[in-house]
Design a protein around this motif. Structure first.
Motif, PDB file in Angstrom:
ATOM      1  N   UNK A  66       1.234  -1.465  -0.359  1.00  0.00           N
ATOM      2  CA  UNK A  66      -0.057  -0.221   0.251  1.00  0.00           C
ATOM      3  C   UNK A  66       0.477   1.459   0.053  1.00  0.00           C
ATOM      4  N   UNK A  67       2.056   1.250   0.388  1.00  0.00           N
ATOM      5  CA  UNK A  67       3.363   2.190   0.258  1.00  0.00           C
ATOM      6  C   UNK A  67       3.231   2.661  -0.750  1.00  0.00           C
ATOM      7  N   UNK A  68       3.318   2.194  -1.565  1.00  0.00           N
ATOM      8  CA  UNK A  68       3.830   1.158  -3.146  1.00  0.00           C
ATOM      9  C   UNK A  68       3.170   2.063  -4.276  1.00  0.00           C
ATOM     10  N   UNK A  69       1.835   1.956  -4.050  1.00  0.00           N
ATOM     11  CA  UNK A  69       0.682   2.170  -4.089  1.00  0.00           C
ATOM     12  C   UNK A  69       0.330   3.584  -4.458  1.00  0.00           C
ATOM     13  N   UNK A  70       0.484   3.728  -2.759  1.00  0.00           N
ATOM     14  CA  UNK A  70       0.297   5.690  -2.774  1.00  0.00           C
ATOM     15  C   UNK A  70       1.655   6.869  -3.252  1.00  0.00           C
ATOM     16  N   UNK A  71       2.487   5.664  -3.344  1.00  0.00           N
ATOM     17  CA  UNK A  71       4.162   6.423  -4.080  1.00  0.00           C
ATOM     18  C   UNK A  71       3.638   6.731  -5.533  1.00  0.00           C
ATOM     19  N   UNK A  72       2.899   6.186  -6.465  1.00  0.00           N
ATOM     20  CA  UNK A  72       2.453   5.788  -7.866  1.00  0.00           C
ATOM     21  C   UNK A  72       1.518   6.707  -7.622  1.00  0.00           C
ATOM     22  N   UNK A  73      -0.002   6.971  -6.871  1.00  0.00           N
ATOM     23  CA  UNK A  73      -0.998   7.641  -6.281  1.00  0.00           C
ATOM     24  C   UNK A  73       0.057  10.048  -6.419  1.00  0.00           C
ATOM     25  N   UNK A  74       1.217   9.595  -5.572  1.00  0.00           N
ATOM     26  CA  UNK A  74       1.182  11.195  -5.603  1.00  0.00           C
ATOM     27  C   UNK A  74       2.003  11.374  -6.182  1.00  0.00           C
ATOM     28  N   UNK A  75       2.608  11.006  -7.324  1.00  0.00           N
ATOM     29  CA  UNK A  75       3.107  10.839  -8.623  1.00  0.00           C
ATOM     30  C   UNK A  75       2.250  11.569  -9.393  1.00  0.00           C
ATOM     31  N   UNK A  76       1.325  10.365  -9.367  1.00  0.00           N
ATOM     32  CA  UNK A  76       0.159  11.066 -10.312  1.00  0.00           C
ATOM     33  C   UNK A  76      -0.924  12.162 -10.033  1.00  0.00           C
ATOM     34  N   UNK A  77      -0.532  12.042  -8.582  1.00  0.00           N
ATOM     35  CA  UNK A  77      -1.221  13.826  -8.844  1.00  0.00           C
ATOM     36  C   UNK A  77      -0.187  15.307  -8.698  1.00  0.00           C
ATOM     37  N   UNK A  78       1.270  15.067  -8.715  1.00  0.00           N
ATOM     38  CA  UNK A  78       1.810  15.379  -8.695  1.00  0.00           C
ATOM     39  C   UNK A  78       2.348  16.334 -10.284  1.00  0.00           C
ATOM     40  N   UNK A  79       2.111  15.370 -11.437  1.00  0.00           N
ATOM     41  CA  UNK A  79       2.388  15.421 -12.620  1.00  0.00           C
ATOM     42  C   UNK A  79       0.706  16.162 -12.840  1.00  0.00           C
ATOM     43  N   UNK A  80      -0.627  16.091 -12.361  1.00  0.00           N
ATOM     44  CA  UNK A  80      -1.432  16.427 -12.663  1.00  0.00           C
ATOM     45  C   UNK A  80      -1.529  18.157 -11.980  1.00  0.00           C
ATOM     46  N   UNK A  81      -1.275  18.822 -11.181  1.00  0.00           N
ATOM     47  CA  UNK A  81      -1.211  19.723 -10.384  1.00  0.00           C
ATOM     48  C   UNK A  81       0.313  20.027 -11.240  1.00  0.00           C
ATOM     49  N   UNK A  82       1.344  20.129 -12.016  1.00  0.00           N
ATOM     50  CA  UNK A  82       2.744  20.649 -13.237  1.00  0.00           C
ATOM     51  C   UNK A  82       1.835  21.094 -14.078  1.00  0.00           C
ATOM     52  N   UNK A  83       1.050  19.674 -14.535  1.00  0.00           N
ATOM     53  CA  UNK A  83       0.208  19.907 -16.136  1.00  0.00           C
ATOM     54  C   UNK A  83      -0.507  20.040 -15.638  1.00  0.00           C
ATOM     55  N   UNK A  84      -2.024  20.325 -15.501  1.00  0.00           N
ATOM     56  CA  UNK A  84      -2.918  20.491 -15.212  1.00  0.00           C
ATOM     57  C   UNK A  84      -3.589  19.925 -16.596  1.00  0.00           C
ATOM     58  N   UNK A  85      -3.310  19.663 -17.934  1.00  0.00           N
ATOM     59  CA  UNK A  85      -3.698  19.640 -19.371  1.00  0.00           C
ATOM     60  C   UNK A  85      -3.737  18.410 -19.559  1.00  0.00           C
ATOM     61  N   UNK A  86      -3.183  16.955 -18.498  1.00  0.00           N
ATOM     62  CA  UNK A  86      -3.169  16.051 -18.481  1.00  0.00           C
ATOM     63  C   UNK A  86      -4.590  15.994 -17.635  1.00  0.00           C
ATOM     64  N   UNK A  87      -5.974  16.273 -17.279  1.00  0.00           N
ATOM     65  CA  UNK A  87      -6.449  16.263 -16.877  1.00  0.00           C
ATOM     66  C   UNK A  87      -7.305  17.062 -17.262  1.00  0.00           C
ATOM     67  N   UNK A  88      -8.808  16.487 -18.157  1.00  0.00           N
ATOM     68  CA  UNK A  88      -9.587  16.986 -19.042  1.00  0.00           C
ATOM     69  C   UNK A  88     -10.143  18.308 -18.155  1.00  0.00           C
ATOM     70  N   UNK A  89     -10.505  19.448 -18.961  1.00  0.00           N
ATOM     71  CA  UNK A  89     -10.771  20.597 -18.271  1.00  0.00           C
ATOM     72  C   UNK A  89     -12.376  20.759 -17.951  1.00  0.00           C
ATOM     73  N   UNK A  90     -13.306  19.175 -19.084  1.00  0.00           N
ATOM     74  CA  UNK A  90     -14.639  19.228 -18.798  1.00  0.00           C
ATOM     75  C   UNK A  90     -14.720  17.955 -18.050  1.00  0.00           C
TER      76      UNK A  90
END
Length: 433
Positions: free
Chosen positions: A182-206
Motif C-alpha cells: 500500500x505504501x508503493x501504491x501511495x507513491x504511485x498516486x503521489x506521482x500522478x497527483x504531482x504530474x497533474x498539478x504541474x501539467x493540468x492538461x493531463x486532466x480534461x478540463x471538461x
C-alpha cells in the motif's frame, strides 16, 4: 565445484534456448546433475522430493487462489470497482487517474496474479479514462505499474512459491507484504497527483462530474463484493479462524457467491475457470518441483556454501551486495518471467543473502519487488502484453510510458533496503498479539 555451476548454466541455457518449458527444463537439469555428481538413486529421490514439495501445507493453497482469480476474472467486479471508487476521487489532484491504482490495490487483495489484476481493472478504468479525455500516456503507465501490486499485496502466488522454496511461514510473508504494497501504491498516486498539478492538461478540463455525498455513500454499495471477499479471505486468516490453505478454499466459495449475486458466471464460464486454474496450477507445480529438485541437489553438493564463501571473499558491504542483486534481477527480468527468476536463483542466492545478515522474510519482499519490475521490463513483460491487448499500442510505446513508475519501484526498493523494519515491524506487531 565450479564444474557443477558450469554444467548447471550449460544445461539450463541449452534447454531454454531449445524452447523447452521451464518446468521440464529444471527437472531434466536436476536429473542430469544427480546422475553426474551424486550416487543417489534418481527414480527414488525424484519421486520422494516431488511428493514432499507438492503436499506441503502452503502449496495446497496455490490451486485454490488461482481458481478464485479465474472466477473473479469472469465477474463484473471491475465495473463495481470503478463505480465505487470514482465518486471519491474528485478531492484529489489528478481525479480519476487514481481509480487505476486504488482499483488495482483492492483487486490485488483478493487475487494473487499481477496479469489478472492488470487485465480485470484495466479493461474498465483505462477505457473510461481514455473516453473522458485523460492523458493516455499517464493512464497506460499507471496501469502497468499498479498492476504489479497483485504480486506484493497478499494473497500472492509468488509469495506462495517463495514460502515453499525458502521454508518461510506463508502467513508471515503475507503480513509483511501489506505495508510495502500500500505504501508503493501511495507513491504511485503521489506521482500522478504531482504530474497533474504541474501539467493540468493531463486532466480534461471538461471532466467536472459532480457527486453529492448521497452519491458517494451509495457508491460504497458497489464496493460491497470486494469488501466481502477481502474479509472472507484475509479476515479469516488474521482472526485465527482459518489457515492460509483453508482461507483459499473460503475465498473460492466467496468468489462463487459474488458471481452468483452478480449473475455473471455461466456454466461455460465455470468450465473455463476450472480449466484455466488446472492448466496454471500444473504449469506452476512442475516449475516448483523442478526448482526443488535442482535446489536440493545443489544443497547436497554444497554449491550454495561455495558461492556464498566466494562472494564473501569479495568483502562487499551488505548494502552494495543487495544493490548488486537488484541490478542482477532487473537484468534477469528482461529475459525471464517472475516465477522462473525465483526458482532459478533462490537456491544459490538465499544462502548468500542470509550470510550477509539479511532477514529471510525481508528478502522475500525484496524478491517480490524485483519480480514486479520484471513484469514491466521488456521484452519479457507480461503486464505490457496485457495492456497491448487492451489498447492496441506497441510494446515500445507502453514501455516508455511505464519508465517513471519503474524508477519509483527502484527507489522504493532502495528505501526498504535502508529501512528493513518497514517490512518486518508489521509482522512482529500483528502476529505477536
Amino acid at each position: 565445484m565450479s564444474s557443477i555451476l558450469i554444467w548447471l548454466l550449460v544445461l539450463m541455457t541449452a534447454t531454454l534456448c531449445a524452447g523447452i518449458w521451464i518446468g521440464p527444463a529444471l527437472i531434466g537439469t536436476g536429473i542430469v546433475l544427480i546422475e553426474m555428481f551424486t550416487s543417489l538413486p534418481t527414480h527414488k529421490v525424484i519421486a520422494n522430493w516431488a511428493f514432499n514439495v507438492l503436499t506441503s501445507s502452503d502449496i495446497v493453497s496455490l490451486p485454490l487462489f488461482i481458481l478464485m482469480g479465474e472466477l473473479l476474472f469472469r465477474t463484473r467486479l471491475s465495473q463495481s470497482l470503478f463505480s465505487g471508487i470514482a465518486p471519491w476521487m474528485s478531492f484529489l489532484p489528478g481525479r480519476l487517474f487514481h481509480t487505476t491504482v486504488i482499483g488495482c490495490s483492492m483487486f490485488a487483495a483478493i487475487s494473487g496474479s499481477s496479469a489478472a489484476t492488470t487485465q480485470v481493472v484495466g479493461r474498465i478504468t483505462l477505457t473510461e479514462l481514455l473516453n473522458r479525455g485523460y492523458d493516455k500516456g499517464l493512464a497506460v503507465g499507471s496501469l502497468a505499474g499498479a498492476g504489479t501490486l497483485g504480486f506484493l499485496i497478499p494473497p500472492s502466488i509468488p509469495m506462495i512459491i517463495y514460502a515453499v522454496l525458502a521454508e518461510e511461514s506463508l502467513l508471515r510473508l503475507f503480513t509483511a507484504g501489506f505495508l510495502p504494497g500500500f505504501a508503493l501504491a501511495f507513491c504511485f498516486m503521489a506521482y500522478m497527483g504531482a504530474r497533474a498539478v504541474i501539467d493540468p492538461k493531463l486532466v480534461p478540463a471538461d471532466d467536472r462530474t459532480r457527486w453529492s455525498w448521497t452519491d458517494r455513500l451509495r457508491s460504497l454499495i458497489e464496493l460491497g463484493p470486494v469488501a466481502f471477499l477481502i474479509l472472507t479471505v484475509l479476515g479469516t486468516m488474521y482472526a485465527g479462524i482459518a489457515s492460509p490453505s483453508e482461507a483459499s478454499a473460503v475465498g473460492v466459495i466467496g468468489a462463487l457467491l459474488v458471481a452468483a449475486f452478480q449473475r455473471s458466471l455461466s456454466l461455460r464460464g465455470l468450465r473455463d475457470a476450472l480449466l484455466g486454474s488446472v492448466q496454471t496450477t500444473c504449469m506452476i507445480g512442475m516449475i516448483v518441483v523442478g526448482a526443488f529438485i535442482v535446489g536440493t541437489v545443489l544443497a547436497n553438493l554444497r554449491v550454495p556454501q561455495f558461492v556464498s564463501a566466494s562472494i564473501t571473499s569479495w568483502q562487499l558491504s551488505p548494502f552494495v551486495l543487495i544493490m548488486f542483486l537488484m541490478v542482477f534481477y532487473i537484468l534477469l527480468g528482461t529475459v525471464l518471467e517472475g516465477f522462473s527468476m525465483i526458482v532459478l536463483t533462490l537456491p544459490i542466492v538465499l544462502p548468500v543473502v542470509l550470510a550477509a545478515g539479511f532477514d529471510k522474510l525481508w528478502f522475500g519482499i525484496f524478491l517480490i519487488l524485483t519480480i514486479e519490475m520484471a513484469q514491466i521490463s521488456p521484452p519479457v513483460a507480461f503486464n505490457l502484453f496485457v495492456i497491448q491487448n487492451i489498447t492496441g499500442d506497441s510494446q515500445t510505446y507502453v514501455a516508455w510510458k511505464v519508465v517513471p513508475f519503474f524508477l519509483i519501484m527502484i527507489l522504493f526498493t532502495a528505501v526498504l533496503t535502508v529501512f528493513p523494519k518497514f517490512v518486518t515491524w508489521p509482522v512482529d506487531f500483528i502476529l505477536s498479539r
